[in-house]
Design an enzyme around this catalytic site. Structure first.
Site: not given
Ligand code: GLP
Length: 273
Positions: A86, A157, A159, A164
């Site tokens: 993304d 959440n 995702h 989402e």
């Molecule tokens: C963002 C990214 C996700 C990632 C998520 C969790 O939303 N787009 O790909 O998995 O954050 O982030 P973290 O690894 O910092 O908990």
């Protein structure tokens, strides 16, 4: 250096595959070793290796370990093609908080990856061209032969990528509106500015089309969502739960992230390797 070790718990049953390590460093070592073996095997037979990559804090250690393997154990990325999940939209790739910048800082700048083989959705494509750009991203993944191994983190959440809650199982690469909680979680990084409202993300189906999927999650803060994704119903309300339907998807966890899981009753699991 923490030596590699066997996971504390390894199982594959109808609720999905789970691999639990006592420390995230050991989990990272195990997955980096798997990726290195895959890259080398493909190189040996003259083939490309296609990796699906994630951002966020979770995979940082994995990228650091891959960089170490490149520097100290001659792991070459010359035959590797990458597709990231993304990118924020709209956002210039040169912005310090773009996912392109993140990947450059964490991995791309430190290994012998051909820049032309690194792909992220574009945060600068004109709005009128977003649909075509997303279709082209899907086409590029197919043209590369599909994703061999997709790395995922887990959003607060549930995702995956920026899919989402509410994202359908059949979703493809597309523009999405970020959930308020997602933007809230990102706010700390963005300081005085607000995170973008939108993103371009691979869809759930794009992710599930990968031949192998590894979702990484560390820490107690992820435990309840890990439990919902692994042991709860398969539902669009928890997009990570769709991984339960993938025969080669694995939740790779540290003990804290696994702490809300119920252990399988004797005989219900089998080693997942
Ligand atoms: C963002 C990214 C996700 C990632 C998520 C969790 O939303 N787009 O790909 O998995 O954050 O982030 P973290 O690894 O910092 O908990």
């Amino acid at each position: 250096m923490i030596p590699p070790s066997s996971p504390l718990d390894s199982r594959r049953d109808r609720r999905g595959a789970v691999l639990v390590f006592d420390h995230r460093d050991r989990a990272v070592r195990a997955i980096a070793t798997e990726i290195a073996a895959l890259i080398r095997e493909r190189a040996r037979t003259g083939h490309a290796c296609v990796l699906g990559l994630a951002t966020g804090s979770t995979p940082r250690g994995l990228y650091a370990e891959l960089v170490r393997l490149h520097r100290e154990e001659a792991l070459s990325f010359a035959n590797v093609t990458t597709f990231n999940l993304d990118e924020y939209y709209p956002l210039a790739p040169t912005h310090a908080l773009s996912y392109r910048s993140y990947m450059h800082a964490e991995l791309f700048a430190h290994v012998d990856l051909d820049p032309a083989r690194t792909h992220l959705p574009s945060g600068t494509v004109a709005e009128a061209d977003v649909v075509a750009h997303c279709a082209d991203y899907e086409a590029k993944i197919r043209a590369a032969g599909g994703i061999d191994l997709q790395i995922l983190g887990l959003g607060g959440n549930g995702h995956i990528g920026f899919n989402e809650p509410g994202s359908s199982r059949d979703s493809c690469t597309r523009m999405v509106t970020l959930a308020p909680g997602t933007r809230g979680a990102a706010a700390a990084d963005w300081g005085d500015t607000t995170p973008p409202r939108y993103a371009l993300t691979m869809g759930v189906r794009t992710i599930l089309d990968a031949r192998r999927i590894v979702l990484l999650a560390w820490g107690e803060g992820k435990a309840d969502m890990v439990s919902a994704a692994v042991e709860g119903a398969v539902t669009a309300q928890v997009p990570a739960s769709f991984l339960q339907e993938h025969p080669q998807a694995q939740f790779v966890l540290d003990a804290a992230a696994a702490s809300a899981l119920t252990r399988p009753s004797a005989g219900s699991g089998e080693p997942s390797g």
